[in-house]
Design a protein around this motif. Structure first.
Motif, PDB file in Angstrom:
ATOM      1  N   LEU A 407       0.866  -1.186   0.000  1.00 31.42           N
ATOM      2  CA  LEU A 407       0.000   0.000   0.000  1.00 31.42           C
ATOM      3  C   LEU A 407       0.894   1.224   0.000  1.00 31.42           C
ATOM      4  O   LEU A 407       1.659   1.442   0.948  1.00 31.42           O
ATOM      5  CB  LEU A 407      -0.910   0.010   1.221  1.00 31.42           C
ATOM      6  CG  LEU A 407      -1.739   1.293   1.439  1.00 31.42           C
ATOM      7  CD1 LEU A 407      -2.625   1.573   0.238  1.00 31.42           C
ATOM      8  CD2 LEU A 407      -2.555   1.213   2.717  1.00 31.42           C
ATOM      9  N   GLY A 455      -4.937   8.875   3.842  1.00 38.05           N
ATOM     10  CA  GLY A 455      -4.266   7.875   4.655  1.00 38.05           C
ATOM     11  C   GLY A 455      -4.282   8.153   6.142  1.00 38.05           C
ATOM     12  O   GLY A 455      -3.922   7.282   6.937  1.00 38.05           O
ATOM     13  N   LEU A 461      -7.733   3.533   5.394  1.00 31.57           N
ATOM     14  CA  LEU A 461      -6.645   2.545   5.408  1.00 31.57           C
ATOM     15  C   LEU A 461      -7.203   1.123   5.299  1.00 31.57           C
ATOM     16  O   LEU A 461      -6.652   0.285   4.569  1.00 31.57           O
ATOM     17  CB  LEU A 461      -5.808   2.694   6.676  1.00 31.57           C
ATOM     18  CG  LEU A 461      -4.937   3.951   6.765  1.00 31.57           C
ATOM     19  CD1 LEU A 461      -4.267   4.028   8.130  1.00 31.57           C
ATOM     20  CD2 LEU A 461      -3.875   3.967   5.667  1.00 31.57           C
ATOM     21  N   ARG A 462      -8.292   0.851   6.016  1.00 32.98           N
ATOM     22  CA  ARG A 462      -8.904  -0.480   5.918  1.00 32.98           C
ATOM     23  C   ARG A 462      -9.417  -0.735   4.502  1.00 32.98           C
ATOM     24  O   ARG A 462      -9.216  -1.802   3.929  1.00 32.98           O
ATOM     25  CB  ARG A 462     -10.050  -0.605   6.922  1.00 32.98           C
ATOM     26  CG  ARG A 462      -9.607  -0.575   8.380  1.00 32.98           C
ATOM     27  CD  ARG A 462     -10.795  -0.893   9.299  1.00 32.98           C
ATOM     28  NE  ARG A 462     -10.464  -0.672  10.697  1.00 32.98           N
ATOM     29  CZ  ARG A 462      -9.774  -1.516  11.462  1.00 32.98           C
ATOM     30  NH1 ARG A 462      -9.349  -2.651  10.939  1.00 32.98           N
ATOM     31  NH2 ARG A 462      -9.525  -1.231  12.724  1.00 32.98           N
ATOM     32  N   SER A 464      -8.331   0.475   1.868  1.00 26.01           N
ATOM     33  CA  SER A 464      -7.200   0.416   0.938  1.00 26.01           C
ATOM     34  C   SER A 464      -6.392  -0.866   1.076  1.00 26.01           C
ATOM     35  O   SER A 464      -5.360  -1.028   0.417  1.00 26.01           O
ATOM     36  CB  SER A 464      -6.283   1.617   1.168  1.00 26.01           C
ATOM     37  OG  SER A 464      -6.992   2.829   0.987  1.00 26.01           O
ATOM     38  N   ALA A 466      -4.975  -2.167   4.028  1.00 25.34           N
ATOM     39  CA  ALA A 466      -3.866  -2.126   4.978  1.00 25.34           C
ATOM     40  C   ALA A 466      -3.823  -3.361   5.862  1.00 25.34           C
ATOM     41  O   ALA A 466      -2.745  -3.771   6.325  1.00 25.34           O
ATOM     42  CB  ALA A 466      -3.970  -0.870   5.842  1.00 25.34           C
ATOM     43  N   GLU A 467      -4.978  -4.009   6.115  1.00 26.27           N
ATOM     44  CA  GLU A 467      -5.013  -5.181   6.995  1.00 26.27           C
ATOM     45  C   GLU A 467      -4.249  -6.359   6.418  1.00 26.27           C
ATOM     46  O   GLU A 467      -3.738  -7.192   7.159  1.00 26.27           O
ATOM     47  CB  GLU A 467      -6.467  -5.582   7.256  1.00 26.27           C
ATOM     48  CG  GLU A 467      -7.225  -4.607   8.149  1.00 26.27           C
ATOM     49  CD  GLU A 467      -8.676  -4.999   8.331  1.00 26.27           C
ATOM     50  OE1 GLU A 467      -9.346  -5.261   7.308  1.00 26.27           O
ATOM     51  OE2 GLU A 467      -9.134  -5.045   9.476  1.00 26.27           O
ATOM     52  N   ALA A 469      -1.849  -5.938   3.801  1.00 26.92           N
ATOM     53  CA  ALA A 469      -0.619  -5.493   3.127  1.00 26.92           C
ATOM     54  C   ALA A 469       0.611  -5.976   3.881  1.00 26.92           C
ATOM     55  O   ALA A 469       0.636  -5.978   5.124  1.00 26.92           O
ATOM     56  CB  ALA A 469      -0.607  -3.977   3.014  1.00 26.92           C
ATOM     57  N   ILE A 472       3.625  -1.168   3.944  1.00 29.24           N
ATOM     58  CA  ILE A 472       2.923   0.109   3.789  1.00 29.24           C
ATOM     59  C   ILE A 472       3.988   1.190   3.641  1.00 29.24           C
ATOM     60  O   ILE A 472       4.810   1.387   4.538  1.00 29.24           O
ATOM     61  CB  ILE A 472       2.009   0.412   4.986  1.00 29.24           C
ATOM     62  CG1 ILE A 472       0.894  -0.642   5.069  1.00 29.24           C
ATOM     63  CG2 ILE A 472       1.407   1.814   4.856  1.00 29.24           C
ATOM     64  CD1 ILE A 472      -0.052  -0.448   6.244  1.00 29.24           C
ATOM     65  N   VAL A 489      -0.970   2.923  11.750  1.00 34.77           N
ATOM     66  CA  VAL A 489      -0.464   1.664  11.204  1.00 34.77           C
ATOM     67  C   VAL A 489       0.190   0.824  12.299  1.00 34.77           C
ATOM     68  O   VAL A 489      -0.036  -0.397  12.389  1.00 34.77           O
ATOM     69  CB  VAL A 489       0.529   1.935  10.060  1.00 34.77           C
ATOM     70  CG1 VAL A 489       1.239   0.644   9.634  1.00 34.77           C
ATOM     71  CG2 VAL A 489      -0.191   2.551   8.866  1.00 34.77           C
ATOM     72  N   PHE A 493      -2.252  -2.136  12.296  1.00 34.18           N
ATOM     73  CA  PHE A 493      -1.783  -3.072  11.264  1.00 34.18           C
ATOM     74  C   PHE A 493      -0.328  -3.462  11.515  1.00 34.18           C
ATOM     75  O   PHE A 493       0.557  -3.186  10.696  1.00 34.18           O
ATOM     76  CB  PHE A 493      -1.931  -2.442   9.879  1.00 34.18           C
ATOM     77  CG  PHE A 493      -3.253  -1.769   9.650  1.00 34.18           C
ATOM     78  CD1 PHE A 493      -3.343  -0.401   9.520  1.00 34.18           C
ATOM     79  CD2 PHE A 493      -4.415  -2.519   9.599  1.00 34.18           C
ATOM     80  CE1 PHE A 493      -4.563   0.218   9.328  1.00 34.18           C
ATOM     81  CE2 PHE A 493      -5.651  -1.903   9.399  1.00 34.18           C
ATOM     82  CZ  PHE A 493      -5.724  -0.521   9.270  1.00 34.18           C
ATOM     83  N   ALA A 496       2.325  -5.289   8.983  1.00 34.55           N
ATOM     84  CA  ALA A 496       2.943  -4.650   7.801  1.00 34.55           C
ATOM     85  C   ALA A 496       4.273  -4.002   8.168  1.00 34.55           C
ATOM     86  O   ALA A 496       4.403  -3.369   9.221  1.00 34.55           O
ATOM     87  CB  ALA A 496       2.001  -3.613   7.218  1.00 34.55           C
TER      88      ALA A 496
END
Length: 607
Positions: A407, A455, A461-462, A464, A466-467, A469, A472, A489, A493, A496
């Motif tokens: 991402l 972002g 982010l979710r 896109s 991000a969970e 990825a 990032i 992040v 997340f 990542a």
């Protein structure tokens, strides 16, 4: 000239410079822009303010050279092939806007001002001619001159510059006693066409050989004089042909746009352009007749708002008719819904032809000046009246259900380069950004699919991906927003790897403290490569240059580590400074010369 007279003229020059120096920074600090600052300063020091200047028209004639030089610089950026590619927008969009706005404003002049059709037409077309100086300066300040949006505005301005020629001829036809002047008018048109042909021929066959000859002479001041000669000579030729001086300068710039001397010419003209353009706006401010405004303020204010509103409707309608996005149409409307400097020329011609009387000329001149003053405020208000999310989303997809292994947040210059290695290896990269104009440009010109998404918002982010990825990459250039994304992040997340673009050393320290996986200052690698290239250019052997570059990198890493624990001033002794005698990184290549006993003693004491 007497000593007293010379001192008096010097006082006026000091007053002009002082007014600009005081007003412009103040207005820019207030967020109102330099145009409004110059205009306000001109009103204060003009004949209807403090009265320091009694003849603003004399200054205006000289200051118009600022507009001329501005158009020359724009021409230098507009290669013939690029100009040809804009022909549809110049003669399609530009001509449609001029005709539509002219028709609407003529109707307003007849219905609202009870003018005769000829007077209403002249008043309307003067207001249709947008202020090139105002718009170009606003575009320049906002960095939009070279964007697709800015180029469309430039195209319309070019058509308006071309339109002044037939308009002046038409004003002569409308003159009450114009029956016997047909032959001379055709001669004027022929003279104008001859001026254009002459300028094109001179630009194609004379200008480049001239500059090559002057460059061989290695006389820097002569090159500057030649640059001014080209600009002013082209403007004079067009003026003698009955055309726009600004158009002549623009054509000269286009003809030199592919010359090897283009950048040198731009550097030579730039100081004169800036000063004279500021002087132009000062003189426009001085030209506002406050006595007429005091008597006719209701008419002038009402006329300004009415003319701007009707012209704005025409601009927006034409923009949408040509399938312009809603945001682009509003932007163009805010920039161009004002009269311009060509109105002064057209109204003067109308007065000379007996179409206008002196009172009407003064009123419409005041309307044009007031509209120019209001334009920066309209542009500023557009940001507040229309939120960023309210910009047109035509051609833009919102981030939703993305699943890339990477991402990438932010697709400016940094993000574009960073994406290349990942895409070359075949990784799926999801890209989000908040700049709708950039998103459309990335798709139209470079074939990238960029989604709209902020972002700094967890829901975006979710959406896109991000969970899921693995990496990032945060490539935006705003420090606070970057830190907000990092916080989200790291908390939401953690699977990542987090790679972050840093703005400067202080930003890097904060990112290190936030435990990102990788951070790099946005200019570090390019500056390091630049220094390495400079060593090679100075004849340093490649191996030694590489050794020095690696040592600089090592010192930088060590210094940054010390700063994380000891503050921003820690590790200063690791930096090379031009105020200290540098220590050699390697052993000297040859033995030094023998020192005298006195020098040796001093050196030992210093060590």
């Amino acid at each position: 000239m007497s000593v007293e007279g010379g001192a008096s003229e010097l006082v006026k020059v000091v007053a002009l410079l002082g007014a600009g120096v005081v007003a412009v920074p103040l207005f820019k600090r207030l967020g109102l822009g330099s145009v409004l600052g110059y205009l306000a300063a001109g009103i204060v020091i003009g004949p209807f303010g403090l009265g320091w200047f009694s003849d603003p028209q004399a200054i205006l004639h000289v200051a118009e050279l600022g507009v001329v030089m501005f158009l020359f610089v724009i021409g230098l950026e507009m290669q013939p092939t690029r100009l040809w590619s804009l022909r549809g927008e110049i003669f399609g969009l530009g001509l449609s806007q001029v005709l539509a706005c002219g028709l609407l404003l003529t109707g307003v002049g007849i219905a609202a001002f009870d003018l005769a059709p000829a007077a209403a037409f002249v008043a309307a077309m003067g207001f249709v001619m947008t202020s090139t100086a105002t718009v170009m300066l606003l575009l320049d300040e906002r960095g939009e001159t070279s964007t697709p949006r800015g180029q469309r505005i430039v195209s319309v301005l070019l058509l308006e510059d071309l339109a002044i020629v037939p308009l002046l001829a038409f004003v002569a036809f409308l003159a009450p006693a114009a029956e016997a002047g047909g032959q001379s008018r055709w001669a004027s048109i022929g003279l104008g066409m001859g001026a254009i042909v002459g300028l094109v021929l001179a630009g194609r066959w004379l200008l480049n050989p001239l500059f090559r000859l002057l460059a061989a002479a290695r006389a820097r001041e002569v090159m500057t004089a030649a640059a001014l000669l080209v600009v002013l000579g082209a403007a004079l030729l067009m003026q003698l042909g009955g055309l726009s001086m600004a158009m002549g300068a623009f054509l000269a710039g286009v003809l030199l746009s592919e010359s090897t001397f283009r950048h040198q010419l731009e550097a030579d003209i730039e100081p004169f352009r800036g000063i004279l353009l500021g002087l132009f706006f000062l003189s426009v401010g001085m030209s506002l007749d406050l006595a007429v405004f005091g008597v006719q303020w209701k008419l002038i204010l009402g006329g300004t708002l009415l003319f701007m509103a009707v012209k704005a409707a025409g601009i927006y309608g034409v923009a949408r008719l040509f399938r312009g996005a809603h945001g682009d149409a509003l932007h163009r409307t805010a920039m161009m819904a004002q009269g311009g400097e060509f109105a002064f020329v057209l109204y003067a011609a109308g007065a000379a032809a007996g179409i206008f009387d002196a009172q009407l000329n003064a009123v419409f001149t005041a309307i044009v000046i007031l509209s120019m003053a209001l334009t920066p405020l309209v542009v500023i208000s557009l940001r507040w009246l229309i939120p960023r999310e309210g910009e047109s989303m035509e051609g833009v997809d919102v981030a939703e259900g993305l699943e890339g292994r990477v991402l990438l947040i932010g697709f400016g210059r940094f993000g574009q380069v960073a994406s290349q290695a990942l895409l070359a290896r075949g990784f799926e990269v999801s890209i989000i950004d908040t700049d709708t104009e950039m998103i459309r440009s990335a798709a139209d010109y470079f074939g990238f699919k960029v989604y709209y998404g902020d972002g700094t918002r967890l829901d975006v982010l979710r959406a896109s991906g991000a969970e899921n990825a693995q990496v990032i990459a945060v490539c935006i250039d705003k420090r606070d927003a970057t830190l907000r994304i990092v916080e989200l992040v790291k908390h939401e997340f953690p699977q990542a790897k987090l790679l972050v673009r840093s703005f400067d050393r202080e930003h890097s320290i904060k990112l290190i403290e936030a435990d990102v996986d990788y951070q790099i200052r946005e200019t570090f690698e390019s500056a390091s490569a630049f220094g390495h290239a400079a060593l090679l250019a100075l004849g340093v052997p490649a191996a030694e240059a590489e050794e020095i570059a690696q040592d600089v990198r090592r010192r930088d890493i060590e210094r940054l580590s010390l700063q994380v624990t000891g503050g921003i001033t820690a590790g200063r002794d690791l930096m090379h400074s031009n105020r200290m005698r540098p220590q050699p990184l390697t052993e000297p290549r040859r033995e030094g010369e023998a020192l005298s006993a006195e020098t040796a003693a001093v050196t030992q004491a210093a060590d």
